[in-house]
Design a protein around this motif. Sequence first.
Motif, PDB file in Angstrom:
ATOM      1  N   ALA A   8       0.940  -1.128   0.153  1.00 17.15           N
ATOM      2  CA  ALA A   8      -0.033  -0.100  -0.042  1.00 17.15           C
ATOM      3  C   ALA A   8       0.891   1.037   0.033  1.00 17.15           C
ATOM      4  CB  ALA A   8      -0.938  -0.005   1.198  1.00 17.15           C
ATOM      5  N   VAL A   9       2.057   1.370   0.839  1.00 14.75           N
ATOM      6  CA  VAL A   9       2.944   2.462   0.797  1.00 14.75           C
ATOM      7  C   VAL A   9       3.455   2.620  -0.554  1.00 14.75           C
ATOM      8  CG1 VAL A   9       4.949   3.481   1.828  1.00 14.75           C
ATOM      9  CG2 VAL A   9       3.013   2.383   3.210  1.00 14.75           C
ATOM     10  N   TYR A  10       3.796   1.351  -0.961  1.00 10.61           N
ATOM     11  CA  TYR A  10       4.574   1.308  -2.234  1.00 10.61           C
ATOM     12  C   TYR A  10       3.619   1.873  -3.467  1.00 10.61           C
ATOM     13  CZ  TYR A  10       6.688  -0.349  -6.917  1.00 10.61           C
ATOM     14  OH  TYR A  10       7.106  -0.234  -7.978  1.00 10.61           O
ATOM     15  N   ASP A  11       2.695   1.495  -3.709  1.00 13.76           N
ATOM     16  CA  ASP A  11       1.584   1.835  -4.587  1.00 13.76           C
ATOM     17  C   ASP A  11       1.451   3.516  -4.514  1.00 13.76           C
ATOM     18  OD1 ASP A  11       1.573  -0.685  -5.539  1.00 13.76           O
ATOM     19  OD2 ASP A  11      -0.796  -0.991  -4.447  1.00 13.76           O
ATOM     20  N   LEU A  12       1.149   4.050  -3.116  1.00  8.74           N
ATOM     21  CA  LEU A  12       0.885   5.509  -2.957  1.00  8.74           C
ATOM     22  C   LEU A  12       2.432   6.231  -3.488  1.00  8.74           C
ATOM     23  CD1 LEU A  12      -0.510   7.890  -1.965  1.00  8.74           C
ATOM     24  CD2 LEU A  12       0.428   7.210   0.389  1.00  8.74           C
ATOM     25  N   ASN A  13       3.484   5.762  -2.940  1.00  6.10           N
ATOM     26  CA  ASN A  13       4.798   6.653  -3.142  1.00  6.10           C
ATOM     27  C   ASN A  13       5.144   6.596  -4.593  1.00  6.10           C
ATOM     28  OD1 ASN A  13       4.716   7.089  -0.478  1.00  6.10           O
ATOM     29  ND2 ASN A  13       6.512   6.029   0.259  1.00  6.10           N
ATOM     30  N   LEU A  25      10.691   4.126  -8.220  1.00  6.99           N
ATOM     31  CA  LEU A  25      10.493   3.079  -7.357  1.00  6.99           C
ATOM     32  C   LEU A  25      10.269   1.514  -8.156  1.00  6.99           C
ATOM     33  CD1 LEU A  25       8.158   4.530  -4.445  1.00  6.99           C
ATOM     34  CD2 LEU A  25      10.598   4.579  -4.802  1.00  6.99           C
ATOM     35  N   PRO A  26       9.430   1.665  -9.193  1.00  3.62           N
ATOM     36  CA  PRO A  26       9.261   0.557 -10.146  1.00  3.62           C
ATOM     37  C   PRO A  26      10.696  -0.059 -10.476  1.00  3.62           C
ATOM     38  CG  PRO A  26       7.770   2.304 -10.723  1.00  3.62           C
ATOM     39  CD  PRO A  26       8.579   2.834  -9.814  1.00  3.62           C
ATOM     40  N   LEU A  27      11.716   0.713 -10.914  1.00  6.96           N
ATOM     41  CA  LEU A  27      12.988   0.342 -11.258  1.00  6.96           C
ATOM     42  C   LEU A  27      13.577  -0.477  -9.833  1.00  6.96           C
ATOM     43  CD1 LEU A  27      15.696  -0.112 -12.971  1.00  6.96           C
ATOM     44  CD2 LEU A  27      16.197   2.248 -12.486  1.00  6.96           C
ATOM     45  N   ILE A  28      13.635   0.238  -8.794  1.00  6.33           N
ATOM     46  CA  ILE A  28      14.243  -0.113  -7.613  1.00  6.33           C
ATOM     47  C   ILE A  28      13.677  -1.546  -7.221  1.00  6.33           C
ATOM     48  CG2 ILE A  28      14.160   0.004  -4.956  1.00  6.33           C
ATOM     49  CD1 ILE A  28      14.464   2.947  -5.435  1.00  6.33           C
ATOM     50  N   TYR A  29      12.129  -1.658  -7.372  1.00 10.26           N
ATOM     51  CA  TYR A  29      11.590  -2.828  -7.038  1.00 10.26           C
ATOM     52  C   TYR A  29      12.076  -3.952  -8.004  1.00 10.26           C
ATOM     53  CZ  TYR A  29       7.942  -6.241  -6.198  1.00 10.26           C
ATOM     54  OH  TYR A  29       7.198  -7.494  -6.103  1.00 10.26           O
ATOM     55  N   GLU A  30      11.887  -3.769  -9.486  1.00  8.87           N
ATOM     56  CA  GLU A  30      12.046  -4.571 -10.517  1.00  8.87           C
ATOM     57  C   GLU A  30      13.525  -5.264 -10.468  1.00  8.87           C
ATOM     58  OE1 GLU A  30      11.782  -5.127 -15.161  1.00  8.87           O
ATOM     59  OE2 GLU A  30      11.270  -3.344 -14.296  1.00  8.87           O
ATOM     60  N   LEU A  31      14.519  -4.355 -10.192  1.00  9.60           N
ATOM     61  CA  LEU A  31      16.040  -4.635 -10.236  1.00  9.60           C
ATOM     62  C   LEU A  31      16.106  -5.445  -8.946  1.00  9.60           C
ATOM     63  CD1 LEU A  31      18.560  -4.416 -11.676  1.00  9.60           C
ATOM     64  CD2 LEU A  31      18.777  -2.105 -10.435  1.00  9.60           C
TER      65      LEU A  31
END
Length: 207
Positions: A8-13, A25-31
């Motif tokens: 939920a925090v990730y989706d918001l930020n 953030l998507p790059l951070i998460y995907e990598l």
Amino acid sequence: MNLEKLKAVYDLNSTRSGSDIGGHLPLIYELTKAIKPRVIIQAGIRDGNSDCAFALAAIEDGATLVDIDINDVGNGVLTDVRDLEDNWTFLKGRTDSPEIVEEVQQYKGKVDIFFTDTSHNYKDTIFELNEYSKLLSPNGIIMIHDMDPWEQYPEQTRAVDEFLANNKKYKVKVQTGNNGMAVLYRLKKDLCDVKCDSDLGIGTHTV
């Protein structure tokens, strides 16, 4: 429940207007998901924007996440979740403090991602690059926020340029927009086929 809170925090930020790192953030998460790191060290957590992406991926895959900052993260949800996770810790202080430098030595050779978003001055940046790179695994990478345009923080840029000049094995990719995210890596395979040099196309802030 912890993963739901982090998501939920990730989706918001990752979609929040006014966050200069939100678009990355998507790059951070995907990598992070692709690399499947044993240890992540994150220097500079502030409001927890990058923290939620690293934490979400780390908890999903059982990685150790070490946060370092002079102040704790300004997000109660993240601190609540962190308190319940054995592999997610916070070290309060500067990255160059002897106590913290000694503490992180236990991870030497196991750090697959080192992320920094701290003071952006020359002294701190060159210290972090020189000293924390010694903790990296053979495939470990470095991520640095605020590198688009490359010269926007001249002292940080000077430190990065100096580090690269003295460490020819490192190459760089930069995801532009949102003040830029530089990824320093040694071999292309270390990026696990994740595209790290796209253009977000939305300037310095998320929409």
